[in-house]
Design a protein around this motif. Structure first.
Motif, PDB file in Angstrom:
ATOM      1  N   UNK A 274       0.700  14.038   2.636  1.00 31.28           N
ATOM      2  CA  UNK A 274       2.107  14.405   2.576  1.00 31.28           C
ATOM      3  C   UNK A 274       2.878  13.819   3.746  1.00 31.28           C
ATOM      4  N   UNK A 275       2.198  13.821   4.971  1.00 29.99           N
ATOM      5  CA  UNK A 275       2.856  13.266   6.145  1.00 29.99           C
ATOM      6  C   UNK A 275       3.072  11.775   5.957  1.00 29.99           C
ATOM      7  N   UNK A 276       2.054  11.071   5.411  1.00 32.50           N
ATOM      8  CA  UNK A 276       2.166   9.636   5.193  1.00 32.50           C
ATOM      9  C   UNK A 276       3.285   9.338   4.193  1.00 32.50           C
ATOM     10  N   UNK A 277       3.394  10.105   3.138  1.00 28.63           N
ATOM     11  CA  UNK A 277       4.429   9.875   2.138  1.00 28.63           C
ATOM     12  C   UNK A 277       5.812  10.132   2.750  1.00 28.63           C
ATOM     13  N   UNK A 278       5.909  11.147   3.667  1.00 27.61           N
ATOM     14  CA  UNK A 278       7.194  11.479   4.279  1.00 27.61           C
ATOM     15  C   UNK A 278       7.614  10.407   5.282  1.00 27.61           C
ATOM     16  N   UNK A 279       6.626   9.953   6.082  1.00 28.94           N
ATOM     17  CA  UNK A 279       6.920   8.929   7.079  1.00 28.94           C
ATOM     18  C   UNK A 279       7.354   7.637   6.402  1.00 28.94           C
ATOM     19  N   UNK A 280       6.656   7.267   5.313  1.00 34.57           N
ATOM     20  CA  UNK A 280       7.004   6.020   4.624  1.00 34.57           C
ATOM     21  C   UNK A 280       8.422   6.107   4.045  1.00 34.57           C
ATOM     22  N   UNK A 281       8.780   7.229   3.496  1.00 28.80           N
ATOM     23  CA  UNK A 281      10.110   7.378   2.930  1.00 28.80           C
ATOM     24  C   UNK A 281      11.167   7.381   4.028  1.00 28.80           C
TER      25      UNK A 281
ATOM     26  N   UNK B  83       0.828  -1.211   0.000  1.00 24.82           N
ATOM     27  CA  UNK B  83       0.000   0.000   0.000  1.00 24.82           C
ATOM     28  C   UNK B  83       0.856   1.252   0.000  1.00 24.82           C
ATOM     29  N   UNK B  84       2.043   1.198   0.683  1.00 27.41           N
ATOM     30  CA  UNK B  84       2.862   2.405   0.762  1.00 27.41           C
ATOM     31  C   UNK B  84       3.371   2.853  -0.606  1.00 27.41           C
ATOM     32  N   UNK B  85       3.398   1.973  -1.609  1.00 27.03           N
ATOM     33  CA  UNK B  85       3.874   2.351  -2.955  1.00 27.03           C
ATOM     34  C   UNK B  85       2.833   3.067  -3.785  1.00 27.03           C
ATOM     35  N   UNK B  86       1.604   3.129  -3.259  1.00 26.04           N
ATOM     36  CA  UNK B  86       0.515   3.755  -4.049  1.00 26.04           C
ATOM     37  C   UNK B  86      -0.086   4.938  -3.318  1.00 26.04           C
ATOM     38  N   UNK B  87       0.735   5.614  -2.526  1.00 26.33           N
ATOM     39  CA  UNK B  87       0.252   6.787  -1.802  1.00 26.33           C
ATOM     40  C   UNK B  87      -0.180   7.877  -2.777  1.00 26.33           C
ATOM     41  N   UNK B  88       0.450   7.930  -3.952  1.00 27.08           N
ATOM     42  CA  UNK B  88       0.125   8.981  -4.930  1.00 27.08           C
ATOM     43  C   UNK B  88      -1.299   8.883  -5.428  1.00 27.08           C
ATOM     44  N   UNK B  89      -1.957   7.697  -5.297  1.00 25.03           N
ATOM     45  CA  UNK B  89      -3.339   7.568  -5.769  1.00 25.03           C
ATOM     46  C   UNK B  89      -4.299   8.350  -4.897  1.00 25.03           C
ATOM     47  N   UNK B  90      -3.875   8.665  -3.675  1.00 21.52           N
ATOM     48  CA  UNK B  90      -4.750   9.415  -2.776  1.00 21.52           C
ATOM     49  C   UNK B  90      -4.821  10.883  -3.147  1.00 21.52           C
TER      50      UNK B  90
ATOM     51  N   UNK C 187      13.663  -4.399  13.840  1.00 19.46           N
ATOM     52  CA  UNK C 187      12.353  -4.944  14.140  1.00 19.46           C
ATOM     53  C   UNK C 187      11.413  -3.816  14.526  1.00 19.46           C
ATOM     54  N   UNK C 188      11.915  -2.876  15.309  1.00 20.06           N
ATOM     55  CA  UNK C 188      11.078  -1.743  15.711  1.00 20.06           C
ATOM     56  C   UNK C 188      10.660  -0.954  14.479  1.00 20.06           C
ATOM     57  N   UNK C 189      11.610  -0.740  13.590  1.00 15.25           N
ATOM     58  CA  UNK C 189      11.298   0.011  12.359  1.00 15.25           C
ATOM     59  C   UNK C 189      10.343  -0.771  11.474  1.00 15.25           C
ATOM     60  N   UNK C 190      10.434  -2.109  11.437  1.00 16.09           N
ATOM     61  CA  UNK C 190       9.523  -2.922  10.631  1.00 16.09           C
ATOM     62  C   UNK C 190       8.126  -2.835  11.185  1.00 16.09           C
ATOM     63  N   UNK C 191       7.961  -2.827  12.557  1.00 15.17           N
ATOM     64  CA  UNK C 191       6.627  -2.712  13.150  1.00 15.17           C
ATOM     65  C   UNK C 191       6.012  -1.363  12.815  1.00 15.17           C
ATOM     66  N   UNK C 192       6.800  -0.284  12.878  1.00 17.59           N
ATOM     67  CA  UNK C 192       6.279   1.051  12.522  1.00 17.59           C
ATOM     68  C   UNK C 192       5.888   1.094  11.041  1.00 17.59           C
ATOM     69  N   UNK C 193       6.640   0.413  10.186  1.00 18.66           N
ATOM     70  CA  UNK C 193       6.348   0.414   8.752  1.00 18.66           C
ATOM     71  C   UNK C 193       5.066  -0.347   8.474  1.00 18.66           C
ATOM     72  N   UNK C 194       4.813  -1.452   9.192  1.00 16.81           N
ATOM     73  CA  UNK C 194       3.588  -2.230   8.988  1.00 16.81           C
ATOM     74  C   UNK C 194       2.384  -1.426   9.418  1.00 16.81           C
TER      75      UNK C 194
END
Length: 744
Positions: free
Chosen positions: A306-313, A288-295, A334-341
């Protein structure tokens, strides 16, 4: 015996020589036939002068007219420029109009030529004047003449001259008449008749066009009124206005069509977005994070997106740095993977919500599209209900409009035609008036004289060529050498002998002439050739005479060529030189033979041949008649003649035998072996060349005995005319003539 000297053709013409014309020889031929040529030219010129004297004079007067289309264009009657082909055709048409009987009739009527005596009674022609010179063929000419109109028209068309001036639009109109005034009058009448014919043709055409246009206007106006009435009646029956209801229906259908096109575009856009979101949702939260531009562009908060796109990057970048610095087993990954999920789940929820919205909008757009299609079909059915009545009404309206346009067009042309009738402008104008001629146009004096000179020259050349072709005799020594291959001895001029005188008197006359020529007392020009021919004969006999007696025969092809005269002249010249000469007259046609009286003598009674000879007391020349029995009785090849010649060789220096003509008897040929040679005498210009060449061809041995040829009865005045270019005779005898004419 003397040896014959042959003179074959010296040079054979080369190919280059055969291609050139010997002008000098041609000039000599012209000079030789100058009399015939001059007489022919003189006769032709006299005939030309006779014709010019009697031929009537005629005068030509001509004017010029111009075909100018700019005159009509200036008046507004010609709007288009003519091409060169059209202009060419128009000029040719006007030339034929001028030559037509219509214009000639107008001229005849305008000038009243049917009773004009100056026109109908011209001066007599050349043939009439020639007949007038003959008393019984002359007749009186009528004084008062009349002619029908057709006859006058024929005379006009025969004498009018119409020509085009180069490639221009100017036509020259001329007329040839017996007087200058009449020629000028008719030429001007022709120009005026052409102008009037143009005006009449213009008026006739415009009048006929106006009548036809007026008739058509009445018909078209009535038809247009009936069409308008039919439209009003049909409107009242159907309650329609022309094109109104049909236009409203058309406008509504066009508006619905535009809305349908917009709805179809929106449905296609929504369907494409919905299908794309359905694909993303089916992939799960991990992607889903690869299709943020569809929003973007949706109802979601742009700041949140914009915040979601910045956080994901940022999470993706941080995880990559930690993995690169500390490895894959570091607890922070692992902490970063949980935040990414958690961030992907949030974005996935937003995408699911957006997918639901697009599905709803797609359903609404599809329903709207279907409604628009239904409305368009309904409007189409409503328009079909009134189409038939509307089509009929439109047809009536179109017919009425067409008739109104046609009526206006015909009305404009009718007004133009009426205007042209009131002020016609021809396309022809006179640029040069026919002037009064001051010189006659015919007969053309210089042309006729030149033609007569050329014709006379031609006739003279033909007659001269005929005379040259008829020339079959020998004229100069070169012809003797060329055709016979024999030595030429000289020319014997024409002697002034009296043919009716007795033979003795003729002998005395010849003796006087020989002595006079020998002493140059009878003129160098006449006596020189005479004596030179005799001296040349003596010269060829000199080798024999130095060894003993020279027996020479004198021959000719035909009787009457002067053979006997030459034999006597040769004997007289040799005797005057101191030689002992025996002259044997063996010619059976000689006067002595014809006048002799035969005496029957027995063979035992025959005496010596010397007893029957006659001796001239002045010269000592002994003459023996071959017809005497003592000399053989005319048998030239017999033993008696052989005895005479054998005995004469020891007694005389020269024995001259006057032999018979070659063309009549064979005696001359039979006696030749007894001689040392013979001289052939040919009459100048009379003896045919073919005759002598034929004799030499039939008797080849004859040429071996001929020591030379003499041309007799030569006209020394005409001799230089027959000499080839550079011939000796031309200069020698002309020089002698000048010497005789010169004062001492």
């Amino acid at each position: 015996m003397l040896e014959k000297n042959s003179y074959p053709e010296t040079f054979t013409p080369q190919s280059s020589d055969l291609k050139t014309i010997d002008l000098e020889r041609v000039m000599f031929l012209v000079r030789r036939q100058a009399l015939v040529l001059g007489l022919s030219v003189l006769v032709a010129l006299l005939l030309a002068v006779f014709y010019l004297t009697l031929a009537p004079r005629s005068y030509m007067s001509a004017g010029q007219v111009l075909l100018d289309q700019k005159l009509e264009q200036a008046a507004g009657e010609g709007g288009t420029a003519s091409s060169s082909a059209d202009l060419e055709a128009q000029v040719l048409n006007q030339i034929e109009v001028l030559r037509s009987s219509r214009v000639a009739t107008a001229v005849a009527q305008a000038e009243n030529l049917t009773t004009d005596q100056e026109f109908l009674n011209p001066p007599p022609s050349f043939s009439q004047r020639v007949r007038g010179l003959i008393p019984f063929m002359s007749s009186e000419r009528p004084t008062n003449l009349e002619a029908t109109l057709d006859e006058v028209v024929g005379m006009l068309r025969a004498n009018v001259q119409v020509d085009r001036m180069g490639r221009s639009s100017i036509i020259r109109v001329g007329y040839e008449a017996a007087t200058p005034e009449l020629a000028q009058r008719i030429a001007r009448a022709y120009a005026n008749a052409l102008l009037q014919d143009q005006l009449n043709a213009e008026l006739e055409a415009t009048s006929a066009a106006s009548d036809w246009l007026q008739q058509r206007l009445a018909e078209i106006g009535e038809s247009q009124r009936n069409a308008s009435l039919a439209i009003e009646q049909y409107r009242q029956q159907t309650g329609l206005s022309v094109g109104q209801d049909q236009n409203l229906t058309t406008q509504r259908i066009e508006a619905l069509s535009g809305q349908l096109a917009t709805a179809q575009a929106e449905t296609a856009r929504l369907r494409a977005l919905s299908e794309q979101l359905a694909t993303v949702v089916a992939a799960g939260p991990e992607a889903a994070s690869g299709y943020v531009s569809l929003l973007s562009g949706t109802q979601a908060d742009p700041a949140e997106i914009a915040i979601l796109r910045t956080q994901s990057a940022a999470l993706t970048s941080r995880a990559a740095e930690v993995e690169a610095a500390f490895g894959e087993d570091h607890p922070q990954l692992q902490t970063l993977a949980a935040e990414k999920a958690a961030l992907d789940s949030r974005i996935y929820a937003l995408l699911q919500n957006l997918d639901g919205q697009y599905r709803t909008q797609l359903s609404i757009a599809t329903q709207q599209e279907a409604g628009l299609r239904s409305d368009i079909n309904a409007e189409g059915q409503n328009a079909g209900l009134i189409s038939q009545d509307q089509v009929r009404l439109n047809e009536l309206q179109q017919r009425s409009d067409a008739l109104r346009s046609l009526y206006n067009s015909y009305l404009l042309r009718y007004e133009e035609s009426v205007q042209r009738q009131s002020f016609p402008i021809p396309s022809v104008r006179v640029v040069t008036e026919a002037l009064l001629p001051d010189q006659p146009s015919s007969p053309r004096t210089m042309v006729i004289l030149a033609a007569a000179f050329i014709f006379g020259t031609f006739i003279g050349a033909v007659l001269g060529a005929f005379n040259e072709l008829r020339e079959r005799g020998f004229r100069v020594g070169s012809q003797v050498r060329r055709h016979l291959g024999l030595r030429f001895l000289g020319y014997v001029p024409r002697l002034q002998l009296d043919g009716r005188a007795a033979p003795g008197e003729q002998r005395k006359t010849i003796r006087t002439l020989v002595r006079g020529a020998f002493g140059q007392r009878i003129g160098r020009r006449w006596g020189g050739p005479y004596m030179e021919a005799l001296k040349a004969t003596r010269l060829v006999l000199q080798p024999i005479s130095e060894r003993g007696t020279a027996v020479v025969g004198v021959l000719s092809a035909l009787p009457g060529e002067g053979k006997s005269t030459f034999a006597v002249s040769l004997a007289e010249m040799l005797a005057a030189s101191g030689s002992r000469v025996l002259l044997i007259n063996a010619d059976e046609s000689a006067p002595e033979k014809r006048n002799a009286v035969s005496r029957p003598i027995l063979p035992s009674q025959r005496g010596d041949w010397r007893d029957v000879t006659t001796t001239d007391g002045d010269t000592g020349i002994m003459t023996l008649a071959a017809s005497a029995l003592e000399a053989g009785g005319g048998d030239l090849s017999g033993p008696d003649m052989q005895k005479v010649l054998a005995e004469a060789r020891g007694q005389f220096d020269h024995v001259i035998m006057d032999l018979p003509a070659l063309g009549l008897v064979i005696d001359a040929i039979s006696v030749l072996p007894l001689t040392d040679g013979c001289v052939l005498v040919t009459e100048w210009g009379k003896t045919p060349r073919r005759l002598l060449t034929g004799l030499l061809e039939r008797e080849p041995e004859l040429a071996d005995y001929i020591v030379g040829v003499v041309l007799n009865n030569v006209d020394l005045n005409a001799l230089p005319k027959f000499t080839d270019a550079g011939g000796l005779e031309r200069f020698a005898y002309n020089a002698e003539q000048r010497m005789e004419a010169a004062p001492n």
